[in-house]
Write a protein that holds these residues in place. Structure first.
Motif, PDB file in Angstrom:
ATOM      1  N   TYR A   1      26.416  68.189  72.473  1.00  0.00           N
ATOM      2  CA  TYR A   1      27.355  67.591  71.529  1.00  0.00           C
ATOM      3  C   TYR A   1      26.682  66.408  70.835  1.00  0.00           C
ATOM      4  O   TYR A   1      26.011  65.600  71.486  1.00  0.00           O
ATOM      5  CB  TYR A   1      28.617  67.116  72.257  1.00  0.00           C
ATOM      6  CG  TYR A   1      29.551  68.242  72.634  1.00  0.00           C
ATOM      7  CD1 TYR A   1      30.532  68.691  71.760  1.00  0.00           C
ATOM      8  CD2 TYR A   1      29.437  68.871  73.875  1.00  0.00           C
ATOM      9  CE1 TYR A   1      31.390  69.724  72.096  1.00  0.00           C
ATOM     10  CE2 TYR A   1      30.286  69.910  74.228  1.00  0.00           C
ATOM     11  CZ  TYR A   1      31.267  70.331  73.331  1.00  0.00           C
ATOM     12  OH  TYR A   1      32.106  71.360  73.679  1.00  0.00           O
ATOM     13  N   ASP A   2      26.887  66.297  69.522  1.00  0.00           N
ATOM     14  CA  ASP A   2      26.342  65.142  68.807  1.00  0.00           C
ATOM     15  C   ASP A   2      27.318  63.971  68.862  1.00  0.00           C
ATOM     16  O   ASP A   2      28.366  64.046  69.518  1.00  0.00           O
ATOM     17  CB  ASP A   2      25.991  65.512  67.368  1.00  0.00           C
ATOM     18  CG  ASP A   2      27.209  65.952  66.541  1.00  0.00           C
ATOM     19  OD1 ASP A   2      28.360  65.622  66.926  1.00  0.00           O
ATOM     20  OD2 ASP A   2      27.003  66.608  65.502  1.00  0.00           O
ATOM     21  N   GLU A   3      26.982  62.894  68.161  1.00  0.00           N
ATOM     22  CA  GLU A   3      27.787  61.683  68.217  1.00  0.00           C
ATOM     23  C   GLU A   3      29.197  61.899  67.704  1.00  0.00           C
ATOM     24  O   GLU A   3      30.137  61.171  68.072  1.00  0.00           O
ATOM     25  CB  GLU A   3      27.109  60.568  67.411  1.00  0.00           C
ATOM     26  CG  GLU A   3      25.755  60.138  67.947  1.00  0.00           C
ATOM     27  CD  GLU A   3      24.628  61.055  67.501  1.00  0.00           C
ATOM     28  OE1 GLU A   3      24.915  62.080  66.841  1.00  0.00           O
ATOM     29  OE2 GLU A   3      23.455  60.768  67.819  1.00  0.00           O
TER      30      GLU A   3
END
Length: 415
Positions: free
Chosen positions: A191-193
């Motif tokens: 998952y990214d930010e």
């Protein structure tokens, strides 16, 4: 193929066109190699398999030959009985995506297996099972093994290829963020930010140092080509210069699809039996990669899949079912068409070199990223030079019969 190998948890097959493995041995599927079934193709075009039915029940099943007629003896059935007994602890609580069995179906044979004598192993299978054929029963069979490569746990001169353990940011997708796989799990990724899910870094990014200096190395290999094939198998052994052995197995993958470099080489006309071509075997493909290091690196990077490992203990690699896989008795299968834990009897065409070595009774205990479809099997041959030779060259076609608990066909309405 141990992509459990459990890879499987994924394999390396014979005509590495099968490169995939399981890894198959890889719990979610090692990429044992992908072997397209025989079929028509447009002139000059690679074979394109037709869409697969969703599972065995949808494809159709019918009663096979009487198990008594399969020629089982106490000697040739005893290894399968031992493997089935080990698998039983994982059978009675599992859902079966093939639609063929229910957990309760396995209770009677598993209960009996606990104390059944090996010298009457043939009678066990003829007493508690009936034979079932999925579709036409036309089998495509390859082999995989537990490879041994030069490697160490602590980096030293000559051992510079990192073998990575699980990164902390590698996770399964949350429900709804990615399509559920046939094994009931969502794929691995990160998952990214902003909370967006995507597959993890691909092979080229990892090889170019994306995970360096994070303390993730659980070992170091001497040869990137050997490590590449160990990832396909999904499990293996590291042999250090002092002779010590460290066993490693599939822990997770990067969520990227497996690509068979053997098929790419075939389609480019680089492997085959013609002048200037390399043999279409695992050994031939490895030789091409070493003879052409630049092109070989590019080729390996086309397989974006990457396997993360963990150190193993015990006497054998663990397959997708959760039980140890055993040489010459365990095989990888597609759980949509073969319930894991199922005994499978193979009868292959003797016209294909080495194919009849796989004839007999096996137990489906593993999966593979490239082991897809009905009657597609990857047989496990153990470890060592002989296992490597057999698995690297095995390719066979013939008939497959599954042994399912008595009453399965009647419950499915097929008498």
């Amino acid at each position: 193929m141990f992509k459990t190998i459990a890879g499987p948890r994924w394999l390396v097959l014979a005509a590495m066109l099968s490169l995939a493995g399981c890894g198959r041995i890889i719990p979610e599927g090692h990429p044992p190699g992908a072997l397209p079934p025989p079929g028509p193709a447009a002139p000059g075009q690679p074979y394109a398999p037709a869409p697969l039915p969703p599972n065995a029940v949808a494809l159709g099943v019918h009663r096979g030959p009487d198990p008594v007629s399969l020629g089982l003896t106490a000697a040739n059935a005893a290894p399968a009985l031992a493997a089935f007994r080990e698998a039983c602890g994982h059978l009675t609580g599992r859902a079966d995506p093939s639609g063929l069995t229910q957990p309760i179906d396995w209770q009677a044979p598993c209960g009996a297996a606990k104390s059944w004598r090996a010298d009457e192993a043939d009678r066990f299978f003829t007493t508690f099972f009936e034979s079932v054929v999925v579709g036409e029963g036309n089998a495509n069979v390859t082999g995989y093994y537990e490879p041994e490569i030069s490697g160490v746990k602590t980096r030293q001169p000559g051992f510079d290829v990192p073998i990575y353990g699980l990164p902390g940011d590698l996770v399964h997708a949350r429900p709804g963020d990615a399509q559920v796989k046939p094994n009931g799990q969502t794929p691995f990724g990160r998952y990214d930010e902003l909370g967006h899910f995507s597959p993890y870094y691909e092979r080229a990014e990892i090889e170019n140092g994306m995970l360096a200096n994070r303390g993730l190395e659980i070992g170091w290999a001497a040869d990137p080509v050997e490590l590449f094939f160990l990832q396909i198998q999904g499990s293996g052994r590291l042999r250090a210069p002092d002779g010590s052995i460290t066993r490693i197995g599939y822990a997770a993958d990067n969520g990227r699809d497996y690509t068979s470099i053997g098929i790419i080489l075939r389609d480019r006309g680089l492997i085959g039996s013609g002048p200037g071509q390399y043999p279409g075997s695992m050994q031939g493909i490895m030789q091409y990669l070493r003879d052409h290091p630049y092109e070989g690196r590019q080729l390996m990077d086309m397989n974006k899949s990457w396997v993360f490992f963990r150190e193993l203990t015990g006497d054998g690699p663990i397959g997708a079912l959760g039980a140890p896989v055993r040489g010459r008795v365990s095989l990888a299968a597609d759980p949509l068409f073969t319930p894991l834990g199922t005994p499978v009897f193979l009868s292959l065409n003797p016209a294909l070199a080495g194919a009849t070595m796989a004839n007999g009774l096996w137990v489906a205990e593993d999966t593979g990223g490239a082991i897809k479809g009905a009657n597609r099997f990857d047989t496990f041959w153990g470890a060592g030079a002989e296992a490597r030779q057999v698995a690297g060259g095995l390719i066979g076609h013939g008939q497959a019969v599954m042994l399912l608990p008595l009453g399965t066909l009647a419950r499915l309405g097929n008498r």
